[in-house]
Design a protein around this motif. Structure first.
Motif, PDB file in Angstrom:
ATOM      1  N   HIS A   1      24.601  17.209   6.015  1.00  0.00           N
ATOM      2  CA  HIS A   1      25.946  17.165   5.417  1.00  0.00           C
ATOM      3  C   HIS A   1      26.618  15.831   5.724  1.00  0.00           C
ATOM      4  O   HIS A   1      27.728  15.771   6.246  1.00  0.00           O
ATOM      5  CB  HIS A   1      26.786  18.351   5.921  1.00  0.00           C
ATOM      6  CG  HIS A   1      26.180  19.667   5.602  1.00  0.00           C
ATOM      7  ND1 HIS A   1      26.175  20.190   4.329  1.00  0.00           N
ATOM      8  CD2 HIS A   1      25.503  20.555   6.380  1.00  0.00           C
ATOM      9  CE1 HIS A   1      25.552  21.338   4.330  1.00  0.00           C
ATOM     10  NE2 HIS A   1      25.119  21.578   5.563  1.00  0.00           N
ATOM     11  N   PHE A   2      25.914  14.778   5.398  1.00  0.00           N
ATOM     12  CA  PHE A   2      26.382  13.398   5.616  1.00  0.00           C
ATOM     13  C   PHE A   2      26.785  12.877   4.244  1.00  0.00           C
ATOM     14  O   PHE A   2      25.929  12.504   3.435  1.00  0.00           O
ATOM     15  CB  PHE A   2      25.237  12.586   6.237  1.00  0.00           C
ATOM     16  CG  PHE A   2      25.650  11.309   6.891  1.00  0.00           C
ATOM     17  CD1 PHE A   2      26.734  11.240   7.740  1.00  0.00           C
ATOM     18  CD2 PHE A   2      24.912  10.151   6.675  1.00  0.00           C
ATOM     19  CE1 PHE A   2      27.092  10.061   8.362  1.00  0.00           C
ATOM     20  CE2 PHE A   2      25.256   8.964   7.285  1.00  0.00           C
ATOM     21  CZ  PHE A   2      26.352   8.923   8.133  1.00  0.00           C
TER      22      PHE A   2
ATOM     23  N   CYS B   1      22.909  12.596   9.142  1.00  0.00           N
ATOM     24  CA  CYS B   1      23.807  12.011  10.137  1.00  0.00           C
ATOM     25  C   CYS B   1      22.968  11.438  11.285  1.00  0.00           C
ATOM     26  O   CYS B   1      22.148  12.148  11.868  1.00  0.00           O
ATOM     27  CB  CYS B   1      24.767  13.078  10.659  1.00  0.00           C
ATOM     28  SG  CYS B   1      25.805  12.497  12.020  1.00  0.00           S
ATOM     29  N   PRO B   2      23.169  10.157  11.629  1.00  0.00           N
ATOM     30  CA  PRO B   2      22.383   9.582  12.723  1.00  0.00           C
ATOM     31  C   PRO B   2      22.787  10.116  14.100  1.00  0.00           C
ATOM     32  O   PRO B   2      22.054   9.941  15.066  1.00  0.00           O
ATOM     33  CB  PRO B   2      22.665   8.079  12.613  1.00  0.00           C
ATOM     34  CG  PRO B   2      23.889   7.953  11.807  1.00  0.00           C
ATOM     35  CD  PRO B   2      24.018   9.180  10.971  1.00  0.00           C
ATOM     36  N   LEU B   3      23.922  10.812  14.182  1.00  0.00           N
ATOM     37  CA  LEU B   3      24.363  11.343  15.471  1.00  0.00           C
ATOM     38  C   LEU B   3      23.835  12.760  15.726  1.00  0.00           C
ATOM     39  O   LEU B   3      23.238  13.024  16.757  1.00  0.00           O
ATOM     40  CB  LEU B   3      25.896  11.329  15.535  1.00  0.00           C
ATOM     41  CG  LEU B   3      26.524  11.591  16.889  1.00  0.00           C
ATOM     42  CD1 LEU B   3      26.074  10.531  17.897  1.00  0.00           C
ATOM     43  CD2 LEU B   3      28.043  11.577  16.777  1.00  0.00           C
TER      44      LEU B   3
ATOM     45  N   GLU C   1      30.074  16.064   7.766  1.00  0.00           N
ATOM     46  CA  GLU C   1      30.947  17.235   7.704  1.00  0.00           C
ATOM     47  C   GLU C   1      30.694  18.174   8.886  1.00  0.00           C
ATOM     48  O   GLU C   1      31.521  19.034   9.189  1.00  0.00           O
ATOM     49  CB  GLU C   1      30.738  17.975   6.384  1.00  0.00           C
ATOM     50  CG  GLU C   1      31.199  17.179   5.183  1.00  0.00           C
ATOM     51  CD  GLU C   1      30.886  17.854   3.857  1.00  0.00           C
ATOM     52  OE1 GLU C   1      30.298  18.968   3.848  1.00  0.00           O
ATOM     53  OE2 GLU C   1      31.220  17.257   2.824  1.00  0.00           O
ATOM     54  N   ASN C   2      29.572  17.983   9.576  1.00  0.00           N
ATOM     55  CA  ASN C   2      29.222  18.834  10.712  1.00  0.00           C
ATOM     56  C   ASN C   2      29.884  18.364  12.011  1.00  0.00           C
ATOM     57  O   ASN C   2      30.568  19.132  12.672  1.00  0.00           O
ATOM     58  CB  ASN C   2      27.693  18.877  10.858  1.00  0.00           C
ATOM     59  CG  ASN C   2      27.239  19.853  11.913  1.00  0.00           C
ATOM     60  OD1 ASN C   2      27.647  20.994  11.912  1.00  0.00           O
ATOM     61  ND2 ASN C   2      26.382  19.390  12.800  1.00  0.00           N
ATOM     62  N   CYS C   3      29.696  17.077  12.380  1.00  0.00           N
ATOM     63  CA  CYS C   3      30.203  16.596  13.675  1.00  0.00           C
ATOM     64  C   CYS C   3      31.369  15.612  13.563  1.00  0.00           C
ATOM     65  O   CYS C   3      31.967  15.244  14.559  1.00  0.00           O
ATOM     66  CB  CYS C   3      29.079  15.976  14.494  1.00  0.00           C
ATOM     67  SG  CYS C   3      28.502  14.372  13.886  1.00  0.00           S
ATOM     68  N   GLY C   4      31.669  15.144  12.336  1.00  0.00           N
ATOM     69  CA  GLY C   4      32.800  14.236  12.148  1.00  0.00           C
ATOM     70  C   GLY C   4      32.462  12.759  12.287  1.00  0.00           C
ATOM     71  O   GLY C   4      33.323  11.904  12.074  1.00  0.00           O
TER      72      GLY C   4
END
Length: 183
Positions: A17-18, A10-12, A29-32
């Motif tokens: 879990h991307f 995830c780039p954020l 799946e972690n930060c949405g």
């Protein structure tokens, strides 16, 4: 390879879990956070001289190095498609566009560094200030004027440019036929 396959984290938030979330996005799946892979904007110039010949380039670099092409390229952040086509024509040919009339668009897949970059190629009929200033530059190894009847689309390396030329030349033929029928 689809470009989204290159995004593992995830780039954020950096989570592993991307996950794929349809054909055009991945969602964390972690930060949405959800990242969409939409086509890149690209432009193509069709330029005719006073003899009715079309300006064609030979590609200096991959993809399709050595094949024929039309002036054009990717739009940059902050510029319109019209500004982009004018800039690309200047960079590749040294010619100043004074008018860019939108014709049509075609989807394309541009293979670069092993990744399929999906593009939306916008075609413009461009008029230039002075075609005698023609000089190959940037991505163009050489520039030449070709009569429409001497264009062989199979010599053009990019699929959308081939189809765009076919579409443009068919329109020109229909326009000529309609003019002749009115005489």
């Amino acid at each position: 390879m689809h470009p989204l396959e290159k995004f593992e984290y995830c780039p954020l938030c950096g989570s592993h879990h991307f996950e794929a979330n349809g054909a055009t996005s991945k969602k964390c799946e972690n930060c949405g956070f959800e990242y969409f892979m939409n086509p890149s904007a690209s432009n193509v110039a069709i330029i005719k001289n006073v003899k009715g010949e079309i300006l064609v380039e030979r590609r200096k670099q991959e993809p399709a190095k050595g094949m024929l092409d039309l002036p054009g390229g990717f739009a940059q952040i902050g510029e319109t498609s019209e500004e982009g086509v004018c800039r690309e024509v200047m960079e590749e040919t040294g010619l100043k566009v004074v008018s860019a009339q939108y014709l049509f668009s075609l989807p394309n897949v541009y293979r670069y560094s092993g990744i399929d970059i999906h593009t939306l190629d916008m075609f413009y009929l461009c008029e230039v200030e002075d075609d005698s200033a023609l000089a190959a530059g940037d991505d163009a190894a050489e520039c030449m004027w070709i009569k429409p009847e001497d264009i062989h689309t199979e010599q053009f390396g990019l699929r959308s440019v081939r189809w765009g030329l076919i579409k443009f030349l068919e329109r020109q033929d229909r326009f000529k036929s309609a003019e002749e029928a009115q005489k």
